[in-house]
Design a protein around this motif. Structure first.
Motif, PDB file in Angstrom:
ATOM      1  N   CYS A 176      97.241 -31.890  10.724  1.00  0.00           N
ATOM      2  CA  CYS A 176      96.117 -32.357  11.543  1.00  0.00           C
ATOM      3  C   CYS A 176      95.935 -33.867  11.496  1.00  0.00           C
ATOM      4  CB  CYS A 176      94.817 -31.702  11.079  1.00  0.00           C
ATOM      5  SG  CYS A 176      94.918 -29.956  10.649  1.00  0.00           S
ATOM      6  N   ALA A 177      96.724 -34.585  10.684  1.00  0.00           N
ATOM      7  CA  ALA A 177      96.527 -36.010  10.466  1.00  0.00           C
ATOM      8  C   ALA A 177      96.530 -36.785  11.779  1.00  0.00           C
ATOM      9  CB  ALA A 177      97.615 -36.557   9.544  1.00  0.00           C
ATOM     10  N   ALA A 178      95.619 -37.750  11.873  1.00  0.00           N
ATOM     11  CA  ALA A 178      95.479 -38.531  13.107  1.00  0.00           C
ATOM     12  C   ALA A 178      96.747 -39.298  13.451  1.00  0.00           C
ATOM     13  CB  ALA A 178      94.300 -39.490  12.977  1.00  0.00           C
ATOM     14  N   SER A 179      97.484 -39.777  12.441  1.00  0.00           N
ATOM     15  CA  SER A 179      98.710 -40.519  12.735  1.00  0.00           C
ATOM     16  C   SER A 179      99.753 -39.616  13.382  1.00  0.00           C
ATOM     17  CB  SER A 179      99.274 -41.154  11.458  1.00  0.00           C
ATOM     18  OG  SER A 179      99.669 -40.172  10.516  1.00  0.00           O
ATOM     19  N   LEU A 180      99.793 -38.354  13.004  1.00  0.00           N
ATOM     20  CA  LEU A 180     100.681 -37.407  13.674  1.00  0.00           C
ATOM     21  C   LEU A 180     100.209 -37.141  15.094  1.00  0.00           C
ATOM     22  CD1 LEU A 180     101.332 -34.872  10.767  1.00  0.00           C
ATOM     23  CD2 LEU A 180     103.011 -36.411  11.806  1.00  0.00           C
ATOM     24  N   GLY A 181      98.872 -37.181  15.291  1.00  0.00           N
ATOM     25  CA  GLY A 181      98.326 -36.968  16.619  1.00  0.00           C
ATOM     26  C   GLY A 181      98.680 -38.063  17.608  1.00  0.00           C
ATOM     27  N   LEU A 182      98.975 -39.254  17.116  1.00  0.00           N
ATOM     28  CA  LEU A 182      99.415 -40.314  18.015  1.00  0.00           C
ATOM     29  C   LEU A 182     100.771 -39.988  18.629  1.00  0.00           C
ATOM     30  CD1 LEU A 182      98.470 -43.377  15.783  1.00  0.00           C
ATOM     31  CD2 LEU A 182      97.403 -42.780  17.967  1.00  0.00           C
ATOM     32  N   GLU A 183     101.577 -39.264  17.875  1.00  0.00           N
ATOM     33  CA  GLU A 183     102.914 -38.889  18.333  1.00  0.00           C
ATOM     34  C   GLU A 183     102.901 -37.612  19.147  1.00  0.00           C
ATOM     35  OE1 GLU A 183     107.320 -38.260  16.248  1.00  0.00           O
ATOM     36  OE2 GLU A 183     105.544 -38.658  15.025  1.00  0.00           O
ATOM     37  N   ARG A 184     101.990 -36.704  18.806  1.00  0.00           N
ATOM     38  CA  ARG A 184     101.886 -35.424  19.505  1.00  0.00           C
ATOM     39  C   ARG A 184     100.411 -35.041  19.605  1.00  0.00           C
ATOM     40  NH1 ARG A 184     105.172 -32.444  14.569  1.00  0.00           N
ATOM     41  NH2 ARG A 184     103.559 -32.632  12.995  1.00  0.00           N
ATOM     42  N   PRO A 185      99.713 -35.570  20.610  1.00  0.00           N
ATOM     43  CA  PRO A 185      98.263 -35.356  20.711  1.00  0.00           C
ATOM     44  C   PRO A 185      97.855 -33.905  20.880  1.00  0.00           C
ATOM     45  CG  PRO A 185      98.939 -37.201  22.064  1.00  0.00           C
ATOM     46  CD  PRO A 185     100.191 -36.532  21.609  1.00  0.00           C
ATOM     47  N   LEU A 186      98.729 -33.081  21.407  1.00  0.00           N
ATOM     48  CA  LEU A 186      98.411 -31.665  21.551  1.00  0.00           C
ATOM     49  C   LEU A 186      99.465 -30.856  20.818  1.00  0.00           C
ATOM     50  CD1 LEU A 186      96.783 -29.354  22.703  1.00  0.00           C
ATOM     51  CD2 LEU A 186      98.104 -29.543  24.828  1.00  0.00           C
ATOM     52  N   LEU A 187      99.069 -30.257  19.714  1.00  0.00           N
ATOM     53  CA  LEU A 187      99.965 -29.420  18.929  1.00  0.00           C
ATOM     54  C   LEU A 187      99.513 -27.974  19.062  1.00  0.00           C
ATOM     55  CD1 LEU A 187     102.205 -28.977  16.850  1.00  0.00           C
ATOM     56  CD2 LEU A 187     100.547 -29.495  15.054  1.00  0.00           C
ATOM     57  N   LEU A 188     100.343 -27.157  19.670  1.00  0.00           N
ATOM     58  CA  LEU A 188     100.000 -25.759  19.929  1.00  0.00           C
ATOM     59  C   LEU A 188     101.271 -24.944  19.745  1.00  0.00           C
ATOM     60  CD1 LEU A 188      97.930 -23.672  20.958  1.00  0.00           C
ATOM     61  CD2 LEU A 188      98.643 -24.255  23.284  1.00  0.00           C
ATOM     62  N   ASN A 189     101.334 -24.202  18.628  1.00  0.00           N
ATOM     63  CA  ASN A 189     102.573 -23.492  18.327  1.00  0.00           C
ATOM     64  C   ASN A 189     102.372 -22.022  18.000  1.00  0.00           C
ATOM     65  OD1 ASN A 189     101.424 -23.533  15.795  1.00  0.00           O
ATOM     66  ND2 ASN A 189     103.153 -24.509  14.765  1.00  0.00           N
ATOM     67  N   GLY A 190     101.182 -21.505  18.300  1.00  0.00           N
ATOM     68  CA  GLY A 190     100.897 -20.110  17.991  1.00  0.00           C
ATOM     69  C   GLY A 190     100.290 -19.906  16.625  1.00  0.00           C
ATOM     70  N   GLN A 191     100.393 -20.916  15.751  1.00  0.00           N
ATOM     71  CA  GLN A 191      99.793 -20.834  14.424  1.00  0.00           C
ATOM     72  C   GLN A 191      98.701 -21.887  14.210  1.00  0.00           C
ATOM     73  OE1 GLN A 191     102.542 -20.170  11.020  1.00  0.00           O
ATOM     74  NE2 GLN A 191     104.181 -20.288  12.528  1.00  0.00           N
ATOM     75  N   THR A 192      98.777 -22.970  14.963  1.00  0.00           N
ATOM     76  CA  THR A 192      97.791 -24.034  14.795  1.00  0.00           C
ATOM     77  C   THR A 192      97.518 -24.697  16.123  1.00  0.00           C
ATOM     78  OG1 THR A 192      97.206 -25.922  13.381  1.00  0.00           O
ATOM     79  CG2 THR A 192      99.401 -25.932  14.339  1.00  0.00           C
ATOM     80  N   LEU A 193      96.311 -25.268  16.232  1.00  0.00           N
ATOM     81  CA  LEU A 193      95.903 -25.999  17.425  1.00  0.00           C
ATOM     82  C   LEU A 193      95.260 -27.302  16.974  1.00  0.00           C
ATOM     83  CD1 LEU A 193      95.266 -26.457  20.401  1.00  0.00           C
ATOM     84  CD2 LEU A 193      93.250 -24.985  20.131  1.00  0.00           C
ATOM     85  N   SER A 194      95.887 -28.426  17.327  1.00  0.00           N
ATOM     86  CA  SER A 194      95.371 -29.733  16.956  1.00  0.00           C
ATOM     87  C   SER A 194      95.356 -30.629  18.185  1.00  0.00           C
ATOM     88  CB  SER A 194      96.244 -30.361  15.856  1.00  0.00           C
ATOM     89  OG  SER A 194      95.765 -31.647  15.506  1.00  0.00           O
ATOM     90  N   VAL A 195      94.235 -31.318  18.391  1.00  0.00           N
ATOM     91  CA  VAL A 195      94.072 -32.194  19.539  1.00  0.00           C
ATOM     92  C   VAL A 195      93.733 -33.596  19.038  1.00  0.00           C
ATOM     93  CG1 VAL A 195      92.780 -32.640  21.659  1.00  0.00           C
ATOM     94  CG2 VAL A 195      93.276 -30.279  20.976  1.00  0.00           C
ATOM     95  N   GLY A 196      94.514 -34.588  19.438  1.00  0.00           N
ATOM     96  CA  GLY A 196      94.274 -35.965  19.011  1.00  0.00           C
ATOM     97  C   GLY A 196      93.230 -36.642  19.867  1.00  0.00           C
ATOM     98  N   TYR A 197      91.975 -36.230  19.718  1.00  0.00           N
ATOM     99  CA  TYR A 197      90.923 -36.703  20.617  1.00  0.00           C
ATOM    100  C   TYR A 197      90.517 -38.152  20.367  1.00  0.00           C
ATOM    101  CZ  TYR A 197      87.999 -35.315  16.621  1.00  0.00           C
ATOM    102  OH  TYR A 197      87.461 -35.169  15.358  1.00  0.00           O
ATOM    103  N   GLU A 198      90.949 -38.755  19.255  1.00  0.00           N
ATOM    104  CA  GLU A 198      90.619 -40.160  19.016  1.00  0.00           C
ATOM    105  C   GLU A 198      91.462 -41.104  19.877  1.00  0.00           C
ATOM    106  OE1 GLU A 198      88.147 -41.129  17.607  1.00  0.00           O
ATOM    107  OE2 GLU A 198      87.581 -39.881  15.912  1.00  0.00           O
ATOM    108  N   LEU A 199      92.461 -40.564  20.579  1.00  0.00           N
ATOM    109  CA  LEU A 199      93.324 -41.408  21.393  1.00  0.00           C
ATOM    110  C   LEU A 199      92.538 -42.197  22.442  1.00  0.00           C
ATOM    111  CD1 LEU A 199      96.500 -39.246  22.029  1.00  0.00           C
ATOM    112  CD2 LEU A 199      96.439 -41.491  20.980  1.00  0.00           C
ATOM    113  N   LEU A 200      91.482 -41.620  22.980  1.00  0.00           N
ATOM    114  CA  LEU A 200      90.729 -42.295  24.032  1.00  0.00           C
ATOM    115  C   LEU A 200      90.165 -43.616  23.526  1.00  0.00           C
ATOM    116  CD1 LEU A 200      89.569 -42.353  26.868  1.00  0.00           C
ATOM    117  CD2 LEU A 200      87.626 -40.995  26.026  1.00  0.00           C
ATOM    118  N   ALA A 201      89.485 -43.601  22.389  1.00  0.00           N
ATOM    119  CA  ALA A 201      88.919 -44.833  21.836  1.00  0.00           C
ATOM    120  C   ALA A 201      90.016 -45.809  21.437  1.00  0.00           C
ATOM    121  CB  ALA A 201      88.036 -44.514  20.635  1.00  0.00           C
ATOM    122  N   ILE A 202      91.097 -45.293  20.845  1.00  0.00           N
ATOM    123  CA  ILE A 202      92.193 -46.158  20.401  1.00  0.00           C
ATOM    124  C   ILE A 202      92.827 -46.873  21.585  1.00  0.00           C
ATOM    125  CG2 ILE A 202      94.516 -46.146  19.406  1.00  0.00           C
ATOM    126  CD1 ILE A 202      93.524 -43.793  17.613  1.00  0.00           C
TER     127      ILE A 202
END
Length: 442
Positions: free
Chosen positions: A132-158
């Motif tokens: 879920c780390a934000a730095s990983l979210g910069l590379e893949r803002p939407l992670l959806l693999n059937g086991q986890t769902l992570s959205v890099g929502y801080e990208l807008l402000a950044i």
């Protein structure tokens, strides 16, 4: 459509607009010592070394980080170039800790006064799983693999900061991303140190346009607002070498006792599990207390949540009440009130006991009942009483029927004004204080 589904749909749409798509778990075959969290292999970069440098903020390692959205531009890729970081910090127990994050060098020119400034972004709630780390979210803002769902929502402000020519450093916080410990969710000292040491790490990174005279500011909302608020008040002692031009603290969870009661049974009930697990990570002496009061369902929930991102928790633990996790049927809030060691621990987590040496802007939705408006406003009052320069912004909105919506809407409604306030501080313009009128405002 349920409230959490509506919110996640909006976040997923925002991520898609940034040019990303849902991605599978990391394709690389995990090695014997690789960390895999809910089907996601954490890159080896995030495994801390056996020993760390002595200096807080010292770089441990860095590497190029490919941004999810990068377009060609006349002066370079837009919005800029990113570098993944690992740096040394100190946790609330005085122990060295490796923290990861990212530095982003904008292509756009800074048009304010002085050299290019730097903003440290403290992310809002991401979860407790390393994926879920934000730095990983910069590379893949939407992670959806059937086991986890992570959205890099801080990208807008950044990305909005980068468009203004402001350099950005993002922290993942202690234990989020870095694979050697559990994320100490909402621990004010751990978070404050991670934010301030991220600035030190960015300053020491070779090849940037930052100078010793670059002004520095902090930005954060929700968990991030608590982190930046704590950083602002700890900066004079912990990081006097990091003078701040200003700090934005949106919806800060300054009083965790009040927040614990508010999120119990809400859409963000899973955050109770992250808090308890994080507290035990910070102070192992609390573990026997947790073991004594949590039943089998509670212990299983904490284990389950410890690898979840916020998207997973919204679906899996929406509306759960903590009295179903305890041996005697009392809520976690009631147990905290009855156990002196827990009361003392949370009292030490209270933000507002020290005066920030630089201007702070606190924004809080008047209808926010998840990170309650009253305790956030109370932080502004506490700081004013200590002589701080506080700009207080109540975001007046009608209740929208769901705690999560009431909490997130002010972030979007106020973000433009918040970034403009920060940009003015970075441009050397003085901040006004609302302390004289605060007692009569919402």
């Amino acid at each position: 459509m349920s409230a959490p589904t509506r919110m996640l749909a909006a976040a997923v749409t925002a991520a898609a607009c940034l040019g990303t798509t849902a991605v599978p778990a990391a394709a690389a075959s995990p090695s014997d010592d690789a960390v895999v969290s809910r089907g996601v292999t954490i890159p080896a970069f995030y495994n801390p070394p056996a020993s760390l440098p002595a200096a807080d903020g010292a770089l441990v390692r860095s590497e190029r980080l490919p941004l999810a959205l990068s377009l060609p531009g006349i002066d370079g890729p837009l919005p800029g170039r990113a570098t993944r970081l690992m740096y040394k910090s100190t946790d609330s127990g005085g122990r060295p800790v490796a923290v990861t994050g990212a530095y982003l060098e904008p292509t756009a020119a800074w048009r304010g006064s002085g050299p290019r400034p730097l903003v440290a972004v403290a992310p809002g709630t991401m979860g407790q799983g390393d994926q879920c780390a934000a730095s990983l979210g910069l590379e893949r803002p939407l992670l959806l693999n059937g086991q986890t769902l992570s959205v890099g929502y801080e990208l807008l402000a950044i990305y909005r900061l980068l468009a203004r020519g402001v350099a950005v450093v993002v922290t993942d916080y202690a234990g989020l991303g870095a694979t050697d410990r559990l994320h100490t969710y909402v621990n004010r000292v751990d978070e404050a140190h991670a934010v301030l040491d991220a600035v030190r790490a960015a300053r020491s990174l070779p090849g940037t346009s930052l100078t010793d005279d670059s002004r520095v500011a902090l930005y954060g909302y929700s968990q991030g607002g608590g982190a930046t608020a704590a950083a602002a008040e700890l900066q004079p002692v912990y990081a006097p070498d990091v003078p701040l031009a200003g700090t934005y603290a949106g919806a800060p969870p300054a009083d965790l006792v009040a927040v614990t009661k508010a999120i119990d049974g809400s859409g963000l009930a899973g955050a109770l599990g992250w808090s308890v697990s994080g507290f035990v990570q910070s102070d192992p002496e609390l573990k026997p207390i947790a073991d004594a009061h949590l039943n089998a369902a509670g212990k299983a929930a904490l284990k389950d949540l410890s690898t979840m991102c916020v998207g997973d928790a919204l679906f899996s633990y929406h509306g759960v009440r903590s009295n179903t996790w305890t041996t005697d049927g009392r809520s976690l809030g009631d147990i905290i009130e009855s156990v002196p060691a827990l009361r003392a621990f949370l009292a030490d987590q209270r933000i507002g006991t020290h005066r920030p040496a630089s201007p702070v802007r606190i924004a809080t939705g008047t209808a926010d009942d998840l990170v309650p408006h009253g305790q956030a406003r109370g932080l502004a009052v506490d700081w004013c009483a200590k002589g701080a320069a506080v700009t207080y912004k109540p975001v007046v909105l009608l209740p929208l029927g769901d705690g999560l919506v009431n909490h997130v809407t002010p972030l979007l409604a106020d973000q433009g004004e918040a970034l403009s306030w920060l940009t003015d501080r970075l441009d050397g313009k003085p901040a006004r204080s609302d302390c004289s009128t605060l007692p009569w405002r919402p």
